[in-house]
Design a protein around this motif. Structure first.
Motif, PDB file in Angstrom:
ATOM      1  N   ARG A   1       0.838  -1.205   0.000  1.00 45.80           N
ATOM      2  CA  ARG A   1       0.000   0.000   0.000  1.00 45.80           C
ATOM      3  C   ARG A   1       0.876   1.260   0.000  1.00 45.80           C
ATOM      4  O   ARG A   1       0.600   2.235  -0.712  1.00 45.80           O
ATOM      5  CB  ARG A   1      -0.914  -0.018   1.223  1.00 45.80           C
ATOM      6  CG  ARG A   1      -1.903   1.143   1.285  1.00 45.80           C
ATOM      7  CD  ARG A   1      -3.013   0.869   2.303  1.00 45.80           C
ATOM      8  NE  ARG A   1      -2.471   0.478   3.592  1.00 45.80           N
ATOM      9  CZ  ARG A   1      -2.670  -0.713   4.160  1.00 45.80           C
ATOM     10  NH1 ARG A   1      -3.386  -1.637   3.549  1.00 45.80           N
ATOM     11  NH2 ARG A   1      -2.146  -0.981   5.342  1.00 45.80           N
ATOM     12  N   HIS A   2       1.950   1.248   0.770  1.00 46.58           N
ATOM     13  CA  HIS A   2       2.867   2.388   0.841  1.00 46.58           C
ATOM     14  C   HIS A   2       3.532   2.640  -0.520  1.00 46.58           C
ATOM     15  O   HIS A   2       3.612   3.785  -0.979  1.00 46.58           O
ATOM     16  CB  HIS A   2       3.927   2.111   1.906  1.00 46.58           C
ATOM     17  CG  HIS A   2       4.978   3.162   2.019  1.00 46.58           C
ATOM     18  ND1 HIS A   2       4.738   4.405   2.592  1.00 46.58           N
ATOM     19  CD2 HIS A   2       6.294   3.163   1.638  1.00 46.58           C
ATOM     20  CE1 HIS A   2       5.845   5.123   2.551  1.00 46.58           C
ATOM     21  NE2 HIS A   2       6.807   4.400   1.980  1.00 46.58           N
TER      22      HIS A   2
ATOM     23  N   VAL B   1       2.514   1.623  -3.555  1.00 43.74           N
ATOM     24  CA  VAL B   1       1.536   2.017  -4.572  1.00 43.74           C
ATOM     25  C   VAL B   1       1.213   3.510  -4.470  1.00 43.74           C
ATOM     26  O   VAL B   1       1.054   4.201  -5.479  1.00 43.74           O
ATOM     27  CB  VAL B   1       0.263   1.159  -4.451  1.00 43.74           C
ATOM     28  CG1 VAL B   1      -0.896   1.774  -5.231  1.00 43.74           C
ATOM     29  CG2 VAL B   1       0.531  -0.258  -4.939  1.00 43.74           C
ATOM     30  N   ARG B   2       1.113   4.014  -3.246  1.00 49.28           N
ATOM     31  CA  ARG B   2       0.828   5.442  -3.063  1.00 49.28           C
ATOM     32  C   ARG B   2       1.941   6.318  -3.619  1.00 49.28           C
ATOM     33  O   ARG B   2       1.701   7.440  -4.048  1.00 49.28           O
ATOM     34  CB  ARG B   2       0.619   5.733  -1.577  1.00 49.28           C
ATOM     35  CG  ARG B   2      -0.725   5.250  -1.035  1.00 49.28           C
ATOM     36  CD  ARG B   2      -0.797   5.421   0.461  1.00 49.28           C
ATOM     37  NE  ARG B   2      -2.099   5.011   0.989  1.00 49.28           N
ATOM     38  CZ  ARG B   2      -2.345   4.775   2.272  1.00 49.28           C
ATOM     39  NH1 ARG B   2      -1.364   4.914   3.165  1.00 49.28           N
ATOM     40  NH2 ARG B   2      -3.550   4.416   2.669  1.00 49.28           N
ATOM     41  N   ARG B   3       3.174   5.808  -3.611  1.00 51.52           N
ATOM     42  CA  ARG B   3       4.308   6.589  -4.106  1.00 51.52           C
ATOM     43  C   ARG B   3       4.494   6.486  -5.610  1.00 51.52           C
ATOM     44  O   ARG B   3       5.187   7.298  -6.209  1.00 51.52           O
ATOM     45  CB  ARG B   3       5.585   6.146  -3.391  1.00 51.52           C
ATOM     46  CG  ARG B   3       5.621   6.603  -1.939  1.00 51.52           C
ATOM     47  CD  ARG B   3       6.942   6.285  -1.284  1.00 51.52           C
ATOM     48  NE  ARG B   3       8.109   6.659  -2.086  1.00 51.52           N
ATOM     49  CZ  ARG B   3       9.361   6.571  -1.644  1.00 51.52           C
ATOM     50  NH1 ARG B   3       9.594   6.138  -0.414  1.00 51.52           N
ATOM     51  NH2 ARG B   3      10.375   6.909  -2.415  1.00 51.52           N
TER      52      ARG B   3
ATOM     53  N   THR C   1      -4.217  -2.118  -2.640  1.00 48.11           N
ATOM     54  CA  THR C   1      -3.784  -1.519  -3.913  1.00 48.11           C
ATOM     55  C   THR C   1      -4.982  -0.816  -4.544  1.00 48.11           C
ATOM     56  O   THR C   1      -5.623  -1.365  -5.437  1.00 48.11           O
ATOM     57  CB  THR C   1      -3.243  -2.609  -4.858  1.00 48.11           C
ATOM     58  OG1 THR C   1      -4.249  -3.631  -5.010  1.00 48.11           O
ATOM     59  CG2 THR C   1      -1.988  -3.233  -4.300  1.00 48.11           C
TER      60      THR C   1
ATOM     61  N   LYS D   1      -7.730   2.703  -9.870  1.00 48.62           N
ATOM     62  CA  LYS D   1      -8.415   3.823 -10.505  1.00 48.62           C
ATOM     63  C   LYS D   1      -9.379   3.301 -11.565  1.00 48.62           C
ATOM     64  O   LYS D   1     -10.432   3.880 -11.803  1.00 48.62           O
ATOM     65  CB  LYS D   1      -7.417   4.779 -11.146  1.00 48.62           C
ATOM     66  CG  LYS D   1      -8.068   5.997 -11.799  1.00 48.62           C
ATOM     67  CD  LYS D   1      -7.088   7.125 -12.041  1.00 48.62           C
ATOM     68  CE  LYS D   1      -6.793   7.871 -10.755  1.00 48.62           C
ATOM     69  NZ  LYS D   1      -5.990   9.101 -10.981  1.00 48.62           N
TER      70      LYS D   1
END
Length: 471
Positions: free
Chosen positions: A94-95, A97-99, A176, A179
Protein backbone atom coordinates in the motif's frame (compact mmCIF):
# COMPACT_ATOMS: atom_id res chain seq x y z
CA UNK A 1 10.56 -2.32 -6.09
CA UNK A 2 11.18 1.40 -5.74
CA UNK A 3 14.20 1.89 -3.47
CA UNK A 4 13.34 2.08 0.25
CA UNK A 5 15.62 2.03 3.26
CA UNK A 6 15.24 -0.68 5.88
CA UNK A 7 14.40 2.04 8.41
CA UNK A 8 11.52 3.28 6.26
CA UNK A 9 10.25 -0.25 5.65
CA UNK A 10 10.31 -0.99 9.38
CA UNK A 11 8.31 2.15 10.07
CA UNK A 12 5.77 1.38 7.34
CA UNK A 13 5.14 -2.18 8.52
CA UNK A 14 5.33 -1.41 12.24
CA UNK A 15 8.30 -3.72 12.73
CA UNK A 16 11.47 -3.86 14.79
CA UNK A 17 14.93 -4.07 13.24
CA UNK A 18 17.29 -6.84 14.35
CA UNK A 19 20.95 -7.38 13.42
CA UNK A 20 20.89 -4.43 11.02
CA UNK A 21 24.12 -2.41 11.39
CA UNK A 22 22.96 0.37 9.06
CA UNK A 23 19.17 0.97 8.77
CA UNK A 24 19.79 3.43 5.92
CA UNK A 25 20.72 0.53 3.62
CA UNK A 26 18.17 0.35 0.82
CA UNK A 27 16.20 -2.48 -0.73
CA UNK A 28 16.81 -2.00 -4.44
CA UNK A 29 15.87 -5.46 -5.71
CA UNK A 30 12.67 -7.48 -5.74
CA UNK A 31 10.58 -8.52 -2.75
CA UNK A 32 10.41 -12.33 -2.84
CA UNK A 33 8.92 -15.16 -0.83
CA UNK A 34 10.79 -17.96 -2.61
CA UNK A 35 14.34 -18.20 -1.31
CA UNK A 36 15.53 -19.33 -4.75
CA UNK A 37 14.56 -15.92 -6.16
CA UNK A 38 16.60 -13.93 -3.63
CA UNK A 39 19.39 -11.85 -5.13
CA UNK A 40 21.39 -8.66 -4.70
CA UNK A 41 19.33 -5.91 -3.03
CA UNK A 42 16.24 -8.05 -2.46
CA UNK A 43 13.96 -8.36 0.57
CA UNK A 44 12.99 -11.90 1.55
CA UNK A 45 9.54 -12.39 3.07
CA UNK A 46 9.58 -15.38 5.42
CA UNK A 47 6.24 -17.16 5.67
CA UNK A 48 5.89 -20.08 8.07
CA UNK A 49 3.85 -22.75 6.26
CA UNK A 50 2.66 -26.17 7.28
CA UNK A 51 5.61 -27.95 5.68
CA UNK A 52 8.24 -25.26 5.14
CA UNK A 53 9.26 -22.33 7.35
CA UNK A 54 10.79 -19.48 5.37
CA UNK A 55 12.76 -18.34 8.41
CA UNK A 56 14.95 -21.42 8.01
CA UNK A 57 16.28 -20.03 4.72
CA UNK A 58 17.37 -16.67 6.18
CA UNK A 59 21.14 -17.32 6.09
CA UNK A 60 21.06 -18.57 2.50
CA UNK A 61 19.05 -15.62 1.14
CA UNK A 62 21.38 -13.10 2.77
CA UNK A 63 24.33 -15.00 1.34
CA UNK A 64 22.64 -14.70 -2.07
CA UNK A 65 22.52 -10.92 -1.67
CA UNK A 66 19.23 -10.19 0.10
CA UNK A 67 19.43 -7.03 2.18
CA UNK A 68 17.18 -8.35 4.96
CA UNK A 69 14.43 -10.75 5.98
CA UNK A 70 10.87 -9.74 6.83
CA UNK A 71 9.67 -12.26 9.38
CA UNK A 72 8.09 -12.89 12.75
CA UNK A 73 11.24 -13.62 14.73
CA UNK A 74 14.97 -12.77 14.77
CA UNK A 75 16.93 -15.07 12.50
CA UNK A 76 20.58 -14.15 13.15
CA UNK A 77 20.89 -12.04 10.01
CA UNK A 78 19.49 -8.56 9.17
CA UNK A 79 15.75 -8.73 9.75
CA UNK A 80 12.61 -6.67 10.27
CA UNK A 81 10.42 -8.48 12.77
CA UNK A 82 6.64 -8.05 12.73
CA UNK A 83 3.65 -9.70 14.39
CA UNK A 84 2.11 -10.87 11.10
CA UNK A 85 4.02 -11.17 7.83
CA UNK A 86 0.98 -11.06 5.56
CA UNK A 87 -0.30 -7.87 7.16
CA UNK A 88 3.15 -6.31 6.92
CA UNK A 89 3.46 -7.28 3.25
CA UNK A 90 0.13 -5.64 2.52
CA UNK A 91 1.11 -2.46 4.35
CA UNK A 92 4.35 -2.26 2.38
CA UNK A 93 2.49 -2.71 -0.91
CA UNK A 94 0.00 0.00 0.00
CA UNK A 95 2.87 2.39 0.84
CA UNK A 96 4.69 1.70 -2.44
CA UNK A 97 1.54 2.02 -4.57
CA UNK A 98 0.83 5.44 -3.06
CA UNK A 99 4.31 6.59 -4.11
CA UNK A 100 4.05 5.28 -7.65
CA UNK A 101 3.02 7.48 -10.52
CA UNK A 102 1.26 4.53 -12.14
CA UNK A 103 -2.40 4.07 -13.06
CA UNK A 104 -3.67 0.99 -11.26
CA UNK A 105 -6.06 -1.28 -13.17
CA UNK A 106 -7.77 -4.08 -11.23
CA UNK A 107 -9.97 -6.83 -12.63
CA UNK A 108 -12.06 -9.66 -11.29
CA UNK A 109 -14.67 -12.16 -12.49
CA UNK A 110 -15.65 -15.79 -12.25
CA UNK A 111 -13.91 -16.85 -15.46
CA UNK A 112 -11.33 -15.44 -17.83
CA UNK A 113 -9.46 -13.24 -15.35
CA UNK A 114 -5.97 -14.42 -16.18
CA UNK A 115 -6.45 -14.49 -19.95
CA UNK A 116 -7.97 -11.00 -19.89
CA UNK A 117 -5.24 -9.67 -17.59
CA UNK A 118 -2.65 -10.99 -20.04
CA UNK A 119 -4.44 -9.26 -22.93
CA UNK A 120 -4.67 -5.95 -21.06
CA UNK A 121 -0.98 -6.08 -20.24
CA UNK A 122 0.03 -6.84 -23.82
CA UNK A 123 -2.08 -3.95 -25.12
CA UNK A 124 -1.04 -1.36 -22.51
CA UNK A 125 2.67 -2.07 -22.63
CA UNK A 126 2.64 -0.81 -26.22
CA UNK A 127 1.80 2.58 -24.74
CA UNK A 128 3.97 2.67 -21.62
CA UNK A 129 5.89 0.44 -19.15
CA UNK A 130 3.43 -2.00 -17.61
CA UNK A 131 3.66 -4.41 -14.67
CA UNK A 132 1.05 -7.12 -14.28
CA UNK A 133 0.14 -10.16 -12.19
CA UNK A 134 2.19 -13.20 -13.21
CA UNK A 135 -0.01 -16.25 -13.77
CA UNK A 136 -2.87 -16.32 -11.27
CA UNK A 137 -1.13 -14.84 -8.22
CA UNK A 138 -4.27 -12.92 -7.34
CA UNK A 139 -4.63 -13.42 -3.58
CA UNK A 140 -3.58 -11.58 -0.43
CA UNK A 141 0.05 -12.65 -0.95
CA UNK A 142 0.45 -12.69 -4.72
CA UNK A 143 -1.23 -9.32 -5.27
CA UNK A 144 1.06 -7.25 -2.96
CA UNK A 145 4.13 -9.07 -4.31
CA UNK A 146 3.11 -8.03 -7.83
CA UNK A 147 2.52 -4.43 -6.74
CA UNK A 148 5.94 -4.37 -5.11
CA UNK A 149 7.58 -5.37 -8.40
CA UNK A 150 6.66 -1.99 -9.92
CA UNK A 151 9.39 0.64 -10.33
CA UNK A 152 9.55 4.38 -10.84
CA UNK A 153 9.27 3.77 -14.61
CA UNK A 154 6.00 1.81 -14.31
CA UNK A 155 3.02 3.66 -15.75
CA UNK A 156 0.38 0.94 -15.69
CA UNK A 157 -0.05 -1.63 -12.92
CA UNK A 158 -2.53 -4.37 -13.87
CA UNK A 159 -3.68 -6.53 -10.97
CA UNK A 160 -5.92 -9.59 -11.04
CA UNK A 161 -8.08 -9.97 -7.92
CA UNK A 162 -9.55 -13.28 -6.82
CA UNK A 163 -12.13 -13.96 -4.12
CA UNK A 164 -13.38 -16.94 -2.17
CA UNK A 165 -15.80 -15.00 -0.02
CA UNK A 166 -17.44 -11.69 0.78
CA UNK A 167 -14.90 -9.04 1.75
CA UNK A 168 -11.89 -10.52 -0.03
CA UNK A 169 -11.87 -8.05 -2.91
CA UNK A 170 -12.52 -5.13 -0.56
CA UNK A 171 -9.39 -6.19 1.33
CA UNK A 172 -7.29 -6.45 -1.83
CA UNK A 173 -8.57 -3.14 -3.18
CA UNK A 174 -7.62 -1.56 0.13
CA UNK A 175 -4.04 -2.73 -0.32
CA UNK A 176 -3.78 -1.52 -3.91
CA UNK A 177 -6.53 1.07 -4.55
CA UNK A 178 -7.45 0.94 -8.26
CA UNK A 179 -8.41 3.82 -10.51
CA UNK A 180 -9.87 1.53 -13.19
CA UNK A 181 -11.93 -1.47 -12.13
CA UNK A 182 -13.06 -4.22 -14.52
CA UNK A 183 -15.65 -6.91 -13.75
CA UNK A 184 -15.83 -9.66 -16.37
CA UNK A 185 -18.67 -11.92 -15.33
CA UNK A 186 -20.51 -13.66 -12.53
CA UNK A 187 -20.50 -17.42 -13.02
CA UNK A 188 -20.42 -20.68 -11.10
CA UNK A 189 -16.77 -20.74 -10.02
CA UNK A 190 -16.57 -21.34 -6.24
CA UNK A 191 -20.37 -21.30 -6.01
CA UNK A 192 -20.12 -24.01 -3.37
CA UNK A 193 -18.14 -21.65 -1.14
CA UNK A 194 -20.20 -18.52 -1.84
CA UNK A 195 -23.63 -20.14 -1.68
CA UNK A 196 -25.11 -18.68 -4.88
CA UNK A 197 -24.63 -16.30 -7.79
CA UNK A 198 -26.10 -13.39 -5.84
CA UNK A 199 -23.37 -13.78 -3.23
CA UNK A 200 -20.72 -14.05 -5.97
CA UNK A 201 -22.07 -10.84 -7.53
CA UNK A 202 -21.95 -9.13 -4.14
CA UNK A 203 -18.30 -10.11 -3.73
CA UNK A 204 -17.18 -9.19 -7.25
CA UNK A 205 -18.98 -5.85 -7.06
CA UNK A 206 -16.80 -4.80 -4.14
CA UNK A 207 -14.28 -3.80 -6.79
CA UNK A 208 -16.45 -1.06 -8.29
CA UNK A 209 -17.39 0.14 -4.82
CA UNK A 210 -13.69 0.69 -4.12
CA UNK A 211 -13.18 2.99 -7.12
CA UNK A 212 -12.82 6.77 -6.72
CA UNK A 213 -15.63 9.00 -8.06
CA UNK A 214 -15.66 9.94 -11.73
CA UNK A 215 -14.47 13.45 -10.81
CA UNK A 216 -11.30 11.88 -9.40
CA UNK A 217 -10.68 9.67 -12.43
CA UNK A 218 -12.46 6.50 -11.33
CA UNK A 219 -13.74 4.25 -14.13
CA UNK A 220 -15.79 1.06 -13.81
CA UNK A 221 -15.72 -1.20 -16.87
CA UNK A 222 -18.62 -3.64 -16.84
CA UNK A 223 -19.85 -6.51 -19.00
CA UNK A 224 -23.10 -5.40 -20.65
CA UNK A 225 -23.90 -9.02 -21.58
CA UNK A 226 -23.99 -10.23 -17.96
CA UNK A 227 -27.03 -8.99 -16.01
CA UNK A 228 -25.31 -9.45 -12.65
CA UNK A 229 -22.37 -7.33 -13.79
CA UNK A 230 -24.48 -4.74 -15.59
CA UNK A 231 -26.39 -4.14 -12.35
CA UNK A 232 -23.14 -3.16 -10.60
CA UNK A 233 -23.34 0.25 -12.28
CA UNK A 234 -25.57 1.35 -9.41
CA UNK A 235 -22.88 0.44 -6.86
CA UNK A 236 -20.23 2.93 -7.95
CA UNK A 237 -19.69 6.66 -8.25
CA UNK A 238 -17.06 6.10 -10.92
CA UNK A 239 -17.59 6.62 -14.62
CA UNK A 240 -19.21 3.51 -16.12
CA UNK A 241 -18.15 2.00 -19.45
CA UNK A 242 -19.91 -1.09 -20.82
CA UNK A 243 -18.33 -3.69 -23.08
CA UNK A 244 -19.88 -6.66 -24.84
CA UNK A 245 -21.69 -7.79 -27.95
CA UNK A 246 -24.82 -5.91 -26.91
CA UNK A 247 -25.73 -2.95 -29.09
CA UNK A 248 -25.85 -0.87 -25.89
CA UNK A 249 -22.18 -1.48 -25.12
CA UNK A 250 -19.72 1.40 -25.47
CA UNK A 251 -17.04 -1.04 -26.64
CA UNK A 252 -18.54 -3.85 -28.67
CA UNK A 253 -17.91 -6.50 -31.30
CA UNK A 254 -19.73 -6.95 -34.57
CA UNK A 255 -19.47 -9.63 -37.27
CA UNK A 256 -17.98 -12.15 -34.86
CA UNK A 257 -16.81 -15.35 -36.51
CA UNK A 258 -14.20 -18.06 -36.03
CA UNK A 259 -11.49 -18.78 -38.54
CA UNK A 260 -11.02 -22.32 -39.86
CA UNK A 261 -8.51 -22.85 -37.06
CA UNK A 262 -10.91 -21.68 -34.34
CA UNK A 263 -9.51 -18.18 -33.78
CA UNK A 264 -11.97 -15.30 -33.30
CA UNK A 265 -12.27 -12.46 -35.77
CA UNK A 266 -14.50 -9.41 -35.35
CA UNK A 267 -15.02 -5.70 -35.95
CA UNK A 268 -14.06 -3.74 -32.83
CA UNK A 269 -16.14 -0.63 -32.12
CA UNK A 270 -15.05 1.97 -29.57
CA UNK A 271 -16.31 5.50 -28.89
CA UNK A 272 -13.34 6.82 -30.89
CA UNK A 273 -13.51 4.53 -33.91
CA UNK A 274 -13.62 0.99 -35.25
CA UNK A 275 -11.04 -1.51 -36.49
CA UNK A 276 -10.79 -5.20 -37.39
CA UNK A 277 -9.31 -7.83 -35.08
CA UNK A 278 -8.24 -11.40 -35.78
CA UNK A 279 -6.83 -13.03 -32.67
CA UNK A 280 -4.08 -15.59 -32.23
CA UNK A 281 -5.94 -17.11 -29.28
CA UNK A 282 -8.43 -19.95 -29.70
CA UNK A 283 -12.14 -19.89 -28.92
CA UNK A 284 -15.02 -17.46 -29.24
CA UNK A 285 -14.98 -16.80 -25.48
CA UNK A 286 -11.88 -14.67 -26.04
CA UNK A 287 -14.02 -12.07 -27.82
CA UNK A 288 -15.46 -10.93 -24.49
CA UNK A 289 -11.98 -10.93 -22.95
CA UNK A 290 -10.65 -8.86 -25.85
CA UNK A 291 -13.51 -6.35 -25.56
CA UNK A 292 -12.77 -5.94 -21.86
CA UNK A 293 -9.12 -5.28 -22.62
CA UNK A 294 -10.11 -2.87 -25.39
CA UNK A 295 -12.35 -0.92 -23.04
CA UNK A 296 -9.52 -0.53 -20.55
CA UNK A 297 -7.09 0.55 -23.25
CA UNK A 298 -9.57 3.03 -24.75
CA UNK A 299 -10.12 4.67 -21.38
CA UNK A 300 -6.36 4.98 -20.98
CA UNK A 301 -5.92 6.82 -24.26
CA UNK A 302 -5.33 4.26 -26.99
CA UNK A 303 -7.01 4.46 -30.40
CA UNK A 304 -9.15 1.71 -31.94
CA UNK A 305 -6.44 0.96 -34.51
CA UNK A 306 -3.73 0.71 -31.84
CA UNK A 307 -5.89 -1.59 -29.75
CA UNK A 308 -6.83 -3.79 -32.72
CA UNK A 309 -3.22 -4.31 -33.74
CA UNK A 310 -2.23 -5.18 -30.18
CA UNK A 311 -5.12 -7.63 -29.74
CA UNK A 312 -4.37 -9.28 -33.06
CA UNK A 313 -0.76 -9.87 -32.06
CA UNK A 314 -1.34 -10.86 -28.43
CA UNK A 315 -0.65 -14.41 -27.33
CA UNK A 316 -1.12 -16.49 -24.21
CA UNK A 317 1.30 -15.51 -21.44
CA UNK A 318 0.17 -17.99 -18.79
CA UNK A 319 0.69 -21.76 -18.89
CA UNK A 320 -1.97 -24.38 -19.53
CA UNK A 321 -4.67 -21.99 -20.78
CA UNK A 322 -5.74 -23.08 -24.27
CA UNK A 323 -2.08 -23.83 -24.88
CA UNK A 324 -2.02 -25.33 -28.39
CA UNK A 325 0.74 -27.67 -29.55
CA UNK A 326 0.85 -29.12 -33.06
CA UNK A 327 2.65 -32.46 -33.00
CA UNK A 328 4.79 -33.52 -35.98
CA UNK A 329 2.26 -36.29 -36.72
CA UNK A 330 -0.59 -33.78 -37.09
CA UNK A 331 -2.21 -34.35 -33.68
CA UNK A 332 -3.21 -31.06 -32.02
CA UNK A 333 -3.01 -30.99 -28.20
CA UNK A 334 -4.95 -28.23 -26.43
CA UNK A 335 -3.77 -27.95 -22.82
CA UNK A 336 -6.39 -25.96 -20.90
CA UNK A 337 -5.80 -27.86 -17.67
CA UNK A 338 -4.91 -24.99 -15.34
CA UNK A 339 -8.43 -24.80 -13.93
CA UNK A 340 -12.08 -25.35 -14.79
CA UNK A 341 -15.57 -24.16 -13.97
CA UNK A 342 -18.83 -24.68 -15.88
CA UNK A 343 -18.45 -21.53 -17.96
CA UNK A 344 -14.82 -22.10 -18.95
CA UNK A 345 -15.44 -25.81 -19.57
CA UNK A 346 -18.27 -25.06 -22.00
CA UNK A 347 -16.22 -22.37 -23.72
CA UNK A 348 -13.32 -24.79 -24.17
CA UNK A 349 -15.62 -27.44 -25.66
CA UNK A 350 -16.98 -24.94 -28.17
CA UNK A 351 -13.43 -23.98 -29.08
CA UNK A 352 -12.59 -27.67 -29.57
CA UNK A 353 -15.57 -28.08 -31.88
CA UNK A 354 -14.49 -25.06 -33.93
CA UNK A 355 -10.87 -26.20 -34.15
CA UNK A 356 -11.81 -29.75 -35.04
CA UNK A 357 -14.06 -29.25 -38.06
CA UNK A 358 -13.43 -32.20 -40.37
CA UNK A 359 -11.19 -33.88 -37.79
CA UNK A 360 -11.69 -36.30 -34.90
CA UNK A 361 -12.00 -34.48 -31.59
CA UNK A 362 -11.28 -35.73 -28.09
CA UNK A 363 -12.40 -34.07 -24.85
CA UNK A 364 -10.35 -35.33 -21.91
CA UNK A 365 -12.20 -33.84 -18.95
CA UNK A 366 -12.11 -34.12 -15.18
CA UNK A 367 -13.70 -32.75 -12.05
CA UNK A 368 -14.81 -29.14 -11.68
CA UNK A 369 -14.23 -28.33 -8.01
CA UNK A 370 -16.10 -26.18 -5.48
CA UNK A 371 -19.55 -26.40 -7.05
CA UNK A 372 -21.37 -27.54 -3.92
CA UNK A 373 -24.94 -28.69 -4.51
CA UNK A 374 -24.65 -27.75 -8.20
CA UNK A 375 -21.90 -30.28 -8.90
CA UNK A 376 -24.05 -33.12 -10.28
CA UNK A 377 -26.11 -30.87 -12.54
CA UNK A 378 -23.10 -28.95 -13.86
CA UNK A 379 -21.04 -32.05 -14.67
CA UNK A 380 -24.07 -33.63 -16.32
CA UNK A 381 -24.55 -30.48 -18.43
CA UNK A 382 -20.94 -30.51 -19.62
CA UNK A 383 -21.22 -34.16 -20.65
CA UNK A 384 -24.40 -33.39 -22.57
CA UNK A 385 -22.79 -30.41 -24.31
CA UNK A 386 -19.91 -32.57 -25.53
CA UNK A 387 -22.46 -34.73 -27.35
CA UNK A 388 -24.39 -31.78 -28.75
CA UNK A 389 -21.17 -30.35 -30.17
CA UNK A 390 -20.42 -33.71 -31.83
CA UNK A 391 -17.17 -34.23 -29.96
CA UNK A 392 -15.93 -37.56 -31.30
CA UNK A 393 -14.97 -39.01 -27.93
CA UNK A 394 -15.31 -37.91 -24.33
CA UNK A 395 -12.73 -39.30 -21.90
CA UNK A 396 -13.94 -38.62 -18.35
CA UNK A 397 -11.04 -38.91 -15.90
CA UNK A 398 -11.37 -39.53 -12.16
CA UNK A 399 -14.01 -40.56 -9.66
CA UNK A 400 -17.59 -39.52 -8.98
CA UNK A 401 -17.58 -36.26 -10.93
CA UNK A 402 -16.07 -37.96 -13.97
CA UNK A 403 -18.84 -40.54 -13.79
CA UNK A 404 -21.34 -37.70 -13.85
CA UNK A 405 -19.68 -36.28 -16.96
CA UNK A 406 -20.01 -39.60 -18.74
CA UNK A 407 -23.58 -40.05 -17.49
CA UNK A 408 -24.54 -36.70 -19.01
CA UNK A 409 -23.04 -37.75 -22.33
CA UNK A 410 -24.78 -41.12 -22.17
CA UNK A 411 -28.16 -39.55 -21.40
CA UNK A 412 -27.73 -37.11 -24.28
CA UNK A 413 -27.26 -39.98 -26.72
CA UNK A 414 -23.62 -41.03 -26.50
CA UNK A 415 -23.53 -44.75 -27.21
CA UNK A 416 -20.91 -47.40 -27.71
CA UNK A 417 -17.38 -46.02 -27.69
CA UNK A 418 -18.24 -42.33 -27.93
CA UNK A 419 -17.52 -41.82 -24.24
CA UNK A 420 -15.41 -43.63 -21.69
CA UNK A 421 -14.69 -43.29 -17.98
CA UNK A 422 -11.10 -43.94 -16.83
CA UNK A 423 -9.76 -43.95 -13.30
CA UNK A 424 -6.83 -41.58 -13.50
CA UNK A 425 -4.48 -39.52 -15.66
CA UNK A 426 -2.20 -42.45 -16.53
CA UNK A 427 -5.16 -44.50 -17.73
CA UNK A 428 -6.16 -41.58 -19.95
CA UNK A 429 -2.63 -41.34 -21.37
CA UNK A 430 -2.53 -45.08 -22.08
CA UNK A 431 -5.89 -44.91 -23.87
CA UNK A 432 -4.93 -41.91 -25.97
CA UNK A 433 -1.54 -43.28 -26.93
CA UNK A 434 -3.20 -46.40 -28.28
CA UNK A 435 -6.08 -44.73 -30.11
CA UNK A 436 -4.98 -41.29 -31.35
CA UNK A 437 -4.57 -40.92 -35.10
CA UNK A 438 -2.75 -38.24 -37.11
CA UNK A 439 -4.94 -35.15 -37.44
CA UNK A 440 -6.89 -35.64 -34.19
CA UNK A 441 -7.54 -32.69 -31.86
CA UNK A 442 -7.36 -33.32 -28.10
CA UNK A 443 -8.64 -30.94 -25.41
CA UNK A 444 -7.48 -31.55 -21.83
CA UNK A 445 -9.30 -29.67 -19.05
CA UNK A 446 -10.21 -30.02 -15.36
CA UNK A 447 -9.85 -28.17 -12.09
CA UNK A 448 -6.29 -27.59 -10.99
CA UNK A 449 -6.48 -30.15 -8.20
CA UNK A 450 -6.98 -32.97 -10.72
CA UNK A 451 -3.58 -32.39 -12.35
CA UNK A 452 -4.61 -33.25 -15.90
CA UNK A 453 -1.81 -31.11 -17.30
CA UNK A 454 0.25 -34.31 -16.97
CA UNK A 455 -1.94 -35.87 -19.66
CA UNK A 456 -1.34 -33.01 -22.08
CA UNK A 457 2.38 -33.00 -21.36
CA UNK A 458 2.62 -36.75 -21.91
CA UNK A 459 0.82 -36.42 -25.25
CA UNK A 460 3.13 -33.64 -26.40
CA UNK A 461 6.19 -35.70 -25.39
CA UNK A 462 4.77 -38.75 -27.16
CA UNK A 463 4.43 -36.73 -30.36
CA UNK A 464 8.02 -35.56 -30.07
CA UNK A 465 9.12 -39.20 -29.82
CA UNK A 466 7.07 -40.10 -32.87
CA UNK A 467 5.04 -42.74 -31.02
CA UNK A 468 1.53 -42.57 -32.41
CA UNK A 469 -0.83 -45.08 -33.86
CA UNK A 470 -1.24 -44.70 -37.62
CA UNK A 471 -4.29 -46.90 -38.02
Amino acid sequence: MIALSLAEIAEVVGGQTHDIPDPSVQVTGPVVRDSREAGPGSLFVAFAGERVDGHDFAPSVVEAGAVAVLGTRPVGVPAIVVDDVQTALGALARHVVRRLGATLVALTGSAGKTSTKDLIAQVLRRKAPTVFTPGSLNNEIGLPLTALSATEETRFLVLEMGARGIGHISYLAGLTPPKVGLVLNVGSAHIGEFGGREQIAQAKGELVEALPPEADGGTAILNADDPYVRAMASRTKAKVIFFGESGEADVRAENVRLTDTGQPSFRLHTPSGASDVTMRLYGEHHVSNALAAAAVAHELGMSADEIAVALSEAGSLSRWRMEVTERPDGVTVVNDAYNANPESMKAALRALAAMGKGRRTWAVLGKMAELGDEALAEHDAVGRLAVRLNVSKLVAVGGREAAWLQLGAYNEGSWGEESVHVSDAQAAVDLLRSELRPGDVVLVKASRSVGLESVAQALVETGAEGEVSAR
